[in-house]
Design an enzyme around this catalytic site. Structure first.
Site, PDB file in Angstrom:
ATOM      1  N   GLY A 269      65.110  62.444 -13.180  1.00  0.00           N
ATOM      2  CA  GLY A 269      65.178  63.595 -14.078  1.00  0.00           C
ATOM      3  C   GLY A 269      65.410  64.930 -13.395  1.00  0.00           C
ATOM      4  O   GLY A 269      65.421  65.961 -14.055  1.00  0.00           O
TER       5      GLY A 269
ATOM      6  N   ASP B 213      72.371  68.152  -3.841  1.00  0.00           N
ATOM      7  CA  ASP B 213      71.977  66.911  -4.529  1.00  0.00           C
ATOM      8  C   ASP B 213      71.990  65.730  -3.558  1.00  0.00           C
ATOM      9  O   ASP B 213      72.365  64.615  -3.920  1.00  0.00           O
ATOM     10  CB  ASP B 213      72.883  66.645  -5.744  1.00  0.00           C
ATOM     11  CG  ASP B 213      72.449  65.439  -6.575  1.00  0.00           C
ATOM     12  OD1 ASP B 213      71.270  65.048  -6.485  1.00  0.00           O
ATOM     13  OD2 ASP B 213      73.295  64.887  -7.299  1.00  0.00           O
TER      14      ASP B 213
END
Ligand code: CA
Length: 741
Positions: free
Chosen positions: A220, A344
């Protein structure tokens, strides 16, 4: 845009001319379908022996079973079975297959024990089937609320179960950990693992079991959450310990001492409001040698460090491998692969354990190829870094300084001021698609990729220095709103995406051999003592390569794409190889392939969620599908301004592109909006705002979008559809095509 359109025209000229809509997404089951016996005659109770710690520790003594996620606690995914080998593999054929009733990605590693196969499909559904025939013994559906589909960054996938002490454990997409009776599939207990149900937490990873406990994390980070892992009592579901991976609100006390250490590495900013990230969504490995649990920790939330922690700092434990005492959850050591993660770069990729000679000394090592492109060899006894070699094209850093263990970043690719193409992009040089470790050969068979992203800072932040959390969407800090424009403005400098299967030496950093695969997003890997490396790829080929040379010795056309790792097992003297098919996962955003040579089979023939099982002499056949219809219907265009369409594009990129694909071109797992029917166009606002398709996983966006937003998105979608249709028909002089320039 022109360069893109030229490519599109070529794609249409070369590719098969398609005709109908994609298969409709699956319909949710009726509530009473939670538990169902196999259709037809009742099955005898499956009898599996008890899988306990001792049995998994001694998994090498029963190579016919696949007892745990990575086969054994070491998670090497290398099988000692040899019946299917270099000499016999030519005779490998399909023994049976099973349609799983989904056209979204299947990612699971099945567990096979004493003749029964346990695996999961979309929406966290669990199956127990007879491994020799596919006969269904029981199924369990946790009935995940379909609106949770919008909360999943990377599809409604699940990577598998743990089978332990007579139970089957599954994590549901909506964050529950569920214990089932292994014989009947009946629920024994269920716990809610989520600390804040207003945040977009999901579970897609397989639970791990050891020492009487079940370990589970969550995902998430893109939406903005705080990561943690919880250990539950396997028998009762009671919480034993919880380890947070990033610090929380500084006005509150630390949950455990490690958080004090971590908090010192976060500086300024309000990271806890966005969440901080650090989700452990894939790899959790138990090490019986040290009674440790290793957590593979994910990226920051937001991605950009200057927003997340403007005062600098490493931001522990983002992008780290963290070793905990399995009984207490107390930290033993950590190694951070990407201090101050800005891209990321998760370190959640699969970790394998091995005993390996390094610099003349036998060491107990941990092996990981995380997203950032460096392959790490770490001493499990103390966390010391032994090797960090590049395994793919890496431009964000030049190398890892072996004195400090820190990567040396490339200042030329800092994207704070200027957008930059960086390798790897957020899909990583390696993602969750598992690797296989061949200790004897000293090689790792690795599904790697070169897949860049153009990184650029959030416009609002650039103008105001402020960043506001977006509770209903992604919180990356990047400029996703106009990423298509960034992409198109810089497409000439884009490094070409490519996929590879590599036989990689983690100690020297050299490739023993490399198989190039035209599409970057391919499946996990299985190695065997039969001298073979199995992998399913995007183009639809399930292949067996010679592990010494990389030569393809056998191929089977599945007519769809694969991400899941194959496994192998043996029952009554027959060796089987199995794989789940179906494309999607984290790559919905990239959408349709631009290059016909690199077009996934799931785009050409459809996305088929199936379980395939092979054996020597198998002669079952898959139905051969017709190519998917890719024609685009004529569009009813309204008279709207370019500005309206540009606003629609921005909103589409912020909320829709992550599933429906960049520039409104879907990669096949999710509906392609250029091919909406007249009825769908009519119901557009009821779908987007009214939740008319919530049952299919397309929840209402009325919490973040107004009616005006939805209409602008609709105009943009129609304009894009019109543009692609006209180019496919060779019409390039329609003045309305200039709308999108
Ligand atoms: Ca991520």
């Amino acid at each position: 845009m022109r360069a893109l359109l030229a490519i599109v025209a070529i794609v249409f000229a070369v590719a098969v001319y398609y005709v109908a809509n994609r298969p409709a997404d699956e319909v949710p089951p009726a509530p009473e379908a939670t538990q169902e016996a196999a259709a037809g005659q009742p099955s005898p109770e499956p009898t599996i022996g008890l899988i306990d710690d001792e049995r998994i520790k001694n998994a090498e003594s029963e190579p016919g079973n696949w007892l745990a996620f990575g086969r054994t606690y070491e998670e090497q995914r290398f099988s000692p079975l040899t019946q299917i080998n270099r000499d016999t593999v030519a005779d490998l054929g399909l023994a049976w297959f099973k349609d799983m009733g989904t056209n979204r990605a299947l990612e699971a590693t099945p567990i096979v024990v004493d003749g029964i196969m346990f695996f999961t499909t979309t929406w966290s559904r669990v199956y127990a089937v007879r491994a020799t025939t596919g006969e269904v013994l029981w199924t369990y559906d946790p009935l995940v609320p379909r609106e949770w589909g919008r909360r999943a960054c990377c599809d409604v996938v699940n990577r598998g179960v743990a089978v332990y002490n007579g139970r089957v454990y599954v994590g549901s997409l909506d964050g529950r950990l569920i214990a089932l009776d292994a014989g009947t599939g009946e629920k024994v207990w269920e716990v809610d693992t989520i600390i804040d149900r207003d945040r977009f937490y999901t579970i897609t990873g397989a639970p791990r079991a050891a020492g009487g406990k079940i370990f589970i994390g969550n995902g998430g980070a893109e939406f903005g959450v705080r990561g943690y892992v919880t250990a539950y009592d396997a028998e009762t579901g009671d919480q034993v310990w919880r380890f947070y991976t990033v610090p929380g609100d500084p006005s509150l006390p630390f949950e455990h001492p490690e958080m004090e250490l971590a908090a010192g590495t976060w500086k300024g900013g309000n990271w806890w409001e966005v969440g901080g990230g650090g989700t452990v969504w894939n790899s959790i490995v138990y090490d019986p040698d040290f009674n440790s649990v290793y957590l593979g920790v994910g990226n920051g939330a937001p991605w950009t460090r200057v927003i997340r922690s403007p005062g600098g700092g490493d931001n522990l434990f983002l992008s780290s491998i963290v070793a905990l005492d399995a009984d207490t959850g107390t930290m033993k050591w950590y190694y951070q692969t990407t201090p101050g993660d800005n891209w990321d770069y998760t370190a959640v990729q699969d970790m394998a354990l091995a005993d390996m000679e390094v610099d003349g000394e036998m060491r107990k090592v941990l092996l990981q190829a995380p997203k950032n492109g460096f392959f790490y060899v770490i001493d499990r006894s103390n966390g010391k870094l032994l090797r960090a070699n590049k395994f793919a094209t890496v431009t964000w850093a030049t190398h890892v300084d072996m004195e400090t263990g820190r990567p040396v970043e490339n200042p030329e690719l800092d994207y704070l001021e200027q957008e930059q193409w960086v390798l790897p992009g957020p899909l990583g040089a390696h993602n969750w698609q598992a690797m296989s470790v061949d200790v004897e050969a000293g090689l790792v068979y690795l599904p790697a990729q070169d897949n860049p992203l153009i990184y650029g800072m959030n416009d609002e932040w650039k103008q105001t220095g402020l960043y506001k959390r977006n509770p209903g969407g992604w919180n990356t800090g990047l400029e996703f709103g106009r990423i298509a424009q960034l992409f198109l403005d810089n497409v000439d400098a884009q490094p070409t995406p490519k996929g590879y299967l590599k036989a990689f030496d983690p100690l020297t950093g050299r490739d023993a051999w490399v198989v190039e695969i035209p599409h970057y997003w391919n499946g996990g890997v299985l190695g065997t003592a039969g001298g073979l490396v199995f992998q399913g790829d995007a183009l639809g080929m399930f292949s067996a390569y010679d592990k010494a040379t990389g030569e393809a010795l056998w191929q089977f056309n599945t007519y769809t794409s694969m991400l899941a790792p194959p496994i192998t097992f043996e029952i009554d003297g027959t060796q089987y190889v199995s794989i789940l098919t179906g494309n999607g996962g984290g790559d919905l955003f990239s959408g349709e392939a631009m290059d016909p040579v690199a077009t996934p089979a799931s785009e050409t023939y459809g996305n088929y969620g199936r379980l395939l099982v092979f054996k020597l002499g198998g002669d079952a056949e898959l139905p051969i599908p017709s190519p998917v219809d890719k024609s685009i219907p004529e569009q009813q265009l309204a008279e709207v301004s370019e500005d309206e369409i540009a606003l629609g594009e921005r909103t589409y990129n912020t909320y829709c592109a992550v599933c429906h694909g960049l520039v409104v071109r879907s990669g096949g797992a999710i509906a392609d909006l250029r091919r909406m029917t007249a009825e769908t166009h009519q119901s557009f606002n009821q779908i987007v705002l009214g939740g008319a398709y919530a049952g299919k996983g397309m929840a209402s966006f009325s919490d973040v979008l107004t009616e005006e937003d939805a209409e602008r998105i609709h105009h943009y979608v129609r304009a894009r559809a019109h543009e692609d249709r006209e180019h496919s028909l060779g019409n390039t002089d329609d003045p309305r095509l200039t709308w999108l320039n």
